[in-house]
Motif scaffolding. Structure first.
Motif, short mmCIF file in Angstrom:
data_model
loop_
_atom_site.label_atom_id
_atom_site.label_comp_id
_atom_site.label_asym_id
_atom_site.label_seq_id
_atom_site.Cartn_x
_atom_site.Cartn_y
_atom_site.Cartn_z
N PHE A 183 6.96 22.75 -11.49
CA PHE A 183 6.44 23.95 -11.03
C PHE A 183 5.08 24.37 -11.58
O PHE A 183 4.44 25.42 -11.35
CB PHE A 183 7.29 25.18 -11.07
N LEU A 184 4.40 23.42 -12.00
CA LEU A 184 2.86 23.61 -12.44
C LEU A 184 2.24 23.16 -11.36
O LEU A 184 2.31 22.26 -10.45
CB LEU A 184 2.73 22.51 -13.67
N VAL A 185 1.11 23.89 -11.40
CA VAL A 185 -0.21 23.55 -10.49
C VAL A 185 -0.88 22.48 -10.93
O VAL A 185 -1.43 22.57 -12.08
CB VAL A 185 -0.88 24.81 -10.18
N ARG A 186 -1.07 21.37 -9.91
CA ARG A 186 -1.70 20.20 -10.41
C ARG A 186 -3.01 19.92 -9.15
O ARG A 186 -2.61 20.20 -8.21
CB ARG A 186 -0.75 19.01 -10.42
N HIS A 187 -3.68 19.01 -9.64
CA HIS A 187 -4.56 18.51 -8.79
C HIS A 187 -4.33 17.35 -8.13
O HIS A 187 -3.07 16.79 -8.26
CB HIS A 187 -5.92 17.88 -9.68
N ARG A 188 -4.68 17.15 -6.64
CA ARG A 188 -4.04 16.24 -5.86
C ARG A 188 -4.04 14.92 -6.28
O ARG A 188 -3.04 14.17 -5.80
CB ARG A 188 -4.63 16.40 -4.31
N SER A 189 -4.65 14.61 -7.29
CA SER A 189 -4.82 13.05 -7.85
C SER A 189 -3.70 12.92 -8.48
O SER A 189 -3.33 11.83 -8.88
CB SER A 189 -6.07 13.00 -8.69
N GLN A 190 -2.92 14.09 -8.75
CA GLN A 190 -1.53 13.80 -9.90
C GLN A 190 -0.27 13.63 -8.94
O GLN A 190 0.75 13.61 -9.49
CB GLN A 190 -1.52 14.96 -10.68
N VAL A 191 -0.47 13.54 -7.69
CA VAL A 191 0.73 13.49 -6.75
C VAL A 191 1.26 12.06 -7.02
O VAL A 191 0.64 10.96 -6.74
CB VAL A 191 0.25 13.60 -5.29
N ALA A 192 2.46 12.03 -7.25
CA ALA A 192 3.36 10.77 -7.47
C ALA A 192 4.04 10.38 -6.16
O ALA A 192 3.97 9.14 -5.88
CB ALA A 192 4.19 10.85 -8.58
N ARG A 193 4.51 11.37 -5.64
CA ARG A 193 5.72 11.06 -4.36
C ARG A 193 5.72 12.40 -3.72
O ARG A 193 5.58 13.46 -4.13
CB ARG A 193 6.57 10.41 -4.62
N GLU A 194 6.12 12.40 -2.49
CA GLU A 194 6.34 13.57 -1.69
C GLU A 194 8.02 13.31 -1.32
O GLU A 194 8.32 12.37 -0.76
CB GLU A 194 5.75 13.54 -0.39
N GLY A 195 8.66 14.25 -1.69
CA GLY A 195 10.30 14.42 -1.65
C GLY A 195 10.39 15.42 -0.51
O GLY A 195 9.72 15.90 0.01
N LYS A 196 11.81 15.63 -0.28
CA LYS A 196 12.12 16.45 0.84
C LYS A 196 11.95 18.01 0.52
O LYS A 196 11.69 18.73 1.31
CB LYS A 196 13.72 16.23 1.11
N ASN A 197 11.87 18.26 -1.18
CA ASN A 197 11.75 19.45 -1.42
C ASN A 197 10.21 19.98 -1.68
O ASN A 197 9.62 20.96 -1.96
CB ASN A 197 12.52 19.69 -2.89
N GLY A 198 9.23 18.79 -1.76
CA GLY A 198 7.94 18.85 -1.62
C GLY A 198 7.30 17.81 -2.54
O GLY A 198 7.85 16.68 -2.67
N LEU A 199 6.13 18.00 -3.08
CA LEU A 199 5.38 17.23 -3.93
C LEU A 199 5.94 16.98 -5.34
O LEU A 199 5.95 18.10 -5.98
CB LEU A 199 3.75 17.53 -3.77
#
Length: 99
Positions: free
Chosen positions: A76-92
């Motif tokens: 539940f931390l706000v991260r930069h889009r470059s930190q996205v590892a995967r997108e799951g059914k609950n979100g990023l």
């Protein structure tokens, strides 16, 4: 050289320890402890654990996430889009939660 601190000590191992009276005489006089106390220091300024804070109000400015930010669905931390590892059914999910 490793030292075994659990081993019993021998009198021969101790190096030049003097008597308590000799150490006191070498000290050269009485020493006083200095305490830094300000006049404004009072007991009211100290918050104790478990104190009743029901009368206090917390004011926080909430800033919505920017276009290039996301909230991780795990930590539940706000991260930069470059930190996205995967997108799951609950979100990023961020890289830290996926590692």
């Amino acid at each position: 050289m490793a030292t075994d601190y659990d081993a019993p000590r021998n009198k021969d191992d101790e190096q030049g320890h003097e008597s308590l009276e000799a150490l006191k005489s070498q000290r050269g006089g009485a020493q006083t402890a200095l305490i830094d106390v300000e006049d404004s220091d009072t007991a009211e300024g100290i918050d104790l654990p478990g104190a009743d804070l029901s009368g206090e109000e917390l004011v926080v400015q909430v800033i919505p996430p920017r276009e290039d930010e996301f909230t991780c669905a795990s930590c539940f931390l706000v991260r930069h889009r470059s930190q996205v590892a995967r997108e799951g059914k609950n979100g990023l999910y961020c890289r830290d939660c996926e590692s």
